[in-house]
Design an enzyme around this catalytic site. Structure first.
Site, PDB file in Angstrom:
ATOM      1  N   LEU A  17       3.812  12.395   5.428  1.00 19.42           N
ATOM      2  CA  LEU A  17       3.605  12.088   6.836  1.00 19.42           C
ATOM      3  C   LEU A  17       4.206  10.750   7.236  1.00 19.42           C
ATOM      4  O   LEU A  17       4.788  10.609   8.305  1.00 19.42           O
ATOM      5  CB  LEU A  17       2.111  12.102   7.171  1.00 19.42           C
ATOM      6  CG  LEU A  17       1.395  13.455   7.057  1.00 19.42           C
ATOM      7  CD1 LEU A  17      -0.098  13.273   7.305  1.00 19.42           C
ATOM      8  CD2 LEU A  17       1.984  14.466   8.020  1.00 19.42           C
ATOM      9  N   GLY A  61       4.125   3.244   4.712  1.00 22.00           N
ATOM     10  CA  GLY A  61       3.797   1.925   5.247  1.00 22.00           C
ATOM     11  C   GLY A  61       4.218   0.834   4.288  1.00 22.00           C
ATOM     12  O   GLY A  61       5.000   1.061   3.355  1.00 22.00           O
ATOM     13  N   MET A 101       2.384  -0.681   2.106  1.00 23.08           N
ATOM     14  CA  MET A 101       1.720  -0.634   0.813  1.00 23.08           C
ATOM     15  C   MET A 101       1.613   0.777   0.256  1.00 23.08           C
ATOM     16  O   MET A 101       1.606   0.970  -0.959  1.00 23.08           O
ATOM     17  CB  MET A 101       0.305  -1.218   0.939  1.00 23.08           C
ATOM     18  CG  MET A 101      -0.455  -1.311  -0.369  1.00 23.08           C
ATOM     19  SD  MET A 101      -2.133  -1.964  -0.171  1.00 23.08           S
ATOM     20  CE  MET A 101      -3.094  -0.459  -0.149  1.00 23.08           C
ATOM     21  N   GLU A 110       2.158   5.346   0.836  1.00 26.20           N
ATOM     22  CA  GLU A 110       2.744   6.490   1.523  1.00 26.20           C
ATOM     23  C   GLU A 110       1.645   7.528   1.717  1.00 26.20           C
ATOM     24  O   GLU A 110       0.706   7.626   0.921  1.00 26.20           O
ATOM     25  CB  GLU A 110       3.932   7.062   0.739  1.00 26.20           C
ATOM     26  CG  GLU A 110       3.692   7.315  -0.726  1.00 26.20           C
ATOM     27  CD  GLU A 110       4.980   7.655  -1.471  1.00 26.20           C
ATOM     28  OE1 GLU A 110       5.996   7.930  -0.806  1.00 26.20           O
ATOM     29  OE2 GLU A 110       4.961   7.657  -2.712  1.00 26.20           O
ATOM     30  N   LYS A 148      -3.374   9.393   0.164  1.00 27.22           N
ATOM     31  CA  LYS A 148      -2.774   8.066   0.276  1.00 27.22           C
ATOM     32  C   LYS A 148      -2.478   7.559  -1.121  1.00 27.22           C
ATOM     33  O   LYS A 148      -3.365   7.552  -1.989  1.00 27.22           O
ATOM     34  CB  LYS A 148      -3.722   7.114   0.998  1.00 27.22           C
ATOM     35  CG  LYS A 148      -3.178   5.708   1.226  1.00 27.22           C
ATOM     36  CD  LYS A 148      -4.158   4.896   2.059  1.00 27.22           C
ATOM     37  CE  LYS A 148      -3.613   3.515   2.394  1.00 27.22           C
ATOM     38  NZ  LYS A 148      -4.551   2.743   3.229  1.00 27.22           N
ATOM     39  N   ASP A 180      -8.043  -5.314  10.328  1.00 26.89           N
ATOM     40  CA  ASP A 180      -6.737  -4.820  10.801  1.00 26.89           C
ATOM     41  C   ASP A 180      -6.936  -3.853  11.972  1.00 26.89           C
ATOM     42  O   ASP A 180      -6.332  -2.781  12.015  1.00 26.89           O
ATOM     43  CB  ASP A 180      -5.981  -4.136   9.665  1.00 26.89           C
ATOM     44  CG  ASP A 180      -4.490  -4.005   9.954  1.00 26.89           C
ATOM     45  OD1 ASP A 180      -3.993  -4.710  10.865  1.00 26.89           O
ATOM     46  OD2 ASP A 180      -3.823  -3.197   9.286  1.00 26.89           O
TER      47      ASP A 180
END
Length: 365
Positions: free
Chosen positions: A27, A30, A32, A34, A53, A159
Site C-alpha cells: 500500500l 514511509g 521507517m 512499508e 506493517k 505524531d
C-alpha cells in the site's frame, strides 16, 4: 477523481506469505516501514483483511528502529477504542518482524483535503469538526489509558497530523500510527536532543525536547483543526529550522481570517488549543472535544453525513478497493469440505465420559 484511486497492477509482493497472512499488494512506504494489504485465511472460507506493517529492509538491523517498532506493538496492543485502529498481532516470519493491524477502508485527512481541492470545494466545517472531535476523544483514551491489570499506562501519540487521521467510507474516524508514541511510564528512553514528530505539527515543548504530556498532542490536533478549517498549512517554511521557529514564535491567526464561515467561538477554541504555553491550553483533549460540542455542537456532522461526502469524493477508489479485495478471495470449497468432515466425525463419535471435577477454576505532510 485524480489522486483518489488505487493502483491495482499486481506487484512483486502479491502472494508473499508472512506467518498466517498472504499479501495482496504493498500500500505504501514511509520513512521507517512499508505497509501491505493482506488476508488471513482459515477454514470454511474464513477471511479477514488486515494491514501488515514491516520495518524497511535497509534499517532492519538498526536497534533504534526495531525498538520503536516493538514499542508501537506494546503500546497499542491493549487498546480497544472505536476511533483507534486496532493492532491484532506481532509476529516474526523468516527472521522479519511485522505487525498485523486493522484494515481501515477510507482516506486520510490529507487525501480528503486533496480531493476537495481537486473538486474546487472547501472541506465542510461539519466534517472537520467531527473528525477532530472524534480524534480528541481517541487521544484522551490513550492519555488516560489503564492496562487490563488496572495499572495506569498513559500514552502520548507525538505524531498527530492529517496523515494519521482517517475517515472510513462509513464516516467513522480512525486515529492511526502510534509508531513514535511514548508510554509515559517509559518516557526517559528517547535520547537527549532527538526530536521525533512531523514538522509543522509538533508542539513548542516537543520541538524543545521537553517532557511531553497530553497537551502536546492537543496542540498538534489544534494545528489539524486550523488547517482543515482554512484549507491551508498553518506553519509552513522551506526549512525545518524555519518551520520550528514559526511554531515557537510566530503568530497564529484565527481561522475566520481565511474562512468567514468560522464563528468567533470556534476561533477562540482553536487559538486556546494552539497556545504557546501548555498551561494556557485545555488540560485534556477531552476538554477540547467538549468545548467544541458546547460551542458548535449542531454543526458537527454525523457519520452518515461524512459517509456521503467520502463516497462522493472516493467512489472510484472504493470500487477499486473492492476489486482488489475480491481478487484476493480464494475458493473456500476445500476448507468447507474439511469442516464438514470434522462435523461429521463429531456426530459419529461416541459421547465421551465426563471427567471427574477437579475443583480448578489487535493536507500533505
Amino acid at each position: 477523481m485524480a489522486g483518489t484511486t488505487l493502483t491495482l497492477t499486481p506487484d512483486g509482493f502479491r502472494g508473499r506469505v508472512l506467518g498466517k497472512y498472504e499479501v495482496l499488494c504493498r500500500l505504501s512506504t514511509g520513512g521507517m516501514a512499508e505497509i501491505f494489504l493482506a488476508a488471513q485465511k482459515g477454514l470454511a472460507g474464513f477471511r479477514k483483511m488486515v494491514v501488515l506493517k514491516q520495518i524497511l529492509p535497509d534499517i532492519r538491523g538498526e536497534e533504534e528502529f526495531v525498538r520503536m517498532f516493538l514499542d508501537e506493538a506494546k503500546v497499542t496492543a491493549a487498546f480497544n477504542h472505536p476511533h483507534i485502529a486496532h493492532v491484532y498481532d506481532l509476529d516474526v516470519a523468516d527472521g522479519e518482524l511485522f505487525l498485523a493491524m486493522e484494515f481501515v477502508p477510507g482516506a486520510t485527512l490529507v487525501e480528503v483535503a486533496r480531493a476537495c481541492r481537486t473538486a474546487h470545494e472547501p472541506i465542510p466545517i461539519g466534517f472537520s469538526l467531527m473528525a477532530v472531535r472524534d480524534t480528541a476523544v481517541a487521544l484522551n483514551y490513550a492519555h488516560a489509558f489503564t492496562d487490563p491489570l488496572g495499572r495506569p499506562s498513559p500514552v502520548v501519540h507525538r505524531d498527530v497530523a492529517e496523515k494519521n487521521i482517517m475517515v472510513t467510507y462509513e464516516g467513522v474516524t480512525k486515529l492511526l500510527d502510534f509508531g513514535i508514541a511514548k508510554s509515559l511510564a517509559r518516557a526517559g528512553r528517547t535520547a537527549v536532543g532527538m526530536v521525533k514528530g512531523t514538522s509543522g505539527y509538533m508542539s513548542p515543548e516537543q520541538i524543545m525536547g521537553d517532557p511531553l504530556d497530553a497537551r502536546s498532542d492537543l496542540f498538534s490536533l489544534g494545528v489539524v483543526l486550523h488547517e482543515c478549517l482554512t484549507g491551508m498549512r498553518l506553519f509552513y517554511a522551506k526549512s525545518a529550522e524555519a518551520m520550528m521557529n514559526a511554531v515557537l514564535s510566530g503568530d497564529v491567526p484565527p481561522p475566520s481570517r481565511v474562512n468567514k464561515q468560522v464563528p468567533p467561538e470556534l476561533d477562540a477554541i482553536v487559538l486556546k488549543a494552539l497556545a504557546k504555553r501548555r498551561e494556557d491550553r485545555y488540560g485534556t483533549t477531552l476538554e477540547f472535544a467538549r468545548a467544541i460540542e458546547r460551542a458548535v455542537g449542531p454543526r458537527i456532522w454525523h457519520p452518515e453525513q461524512s459517509s456521503e461526502l467520502m463516497l462522493r469524493l472516493f467512489s472510484e477508489r472504493r470500487d477499486q478497493t473492492r476489486l482488489l479485495l475480491m481478487s484476493g478471495t480464494g475458493d473456500g470449497s476445500s476448507s468447507e469440505t474439511q469442516v464438514a468432515q470434522v462435523l461429521a466425525r463429531s456426530v459419529e463419535a461416541p459421547e465421551p465420559v465426563p471427567p471427574a471435577p477437579t475443583g480448578l477454576p489487535q493536507i500533505s505532510s
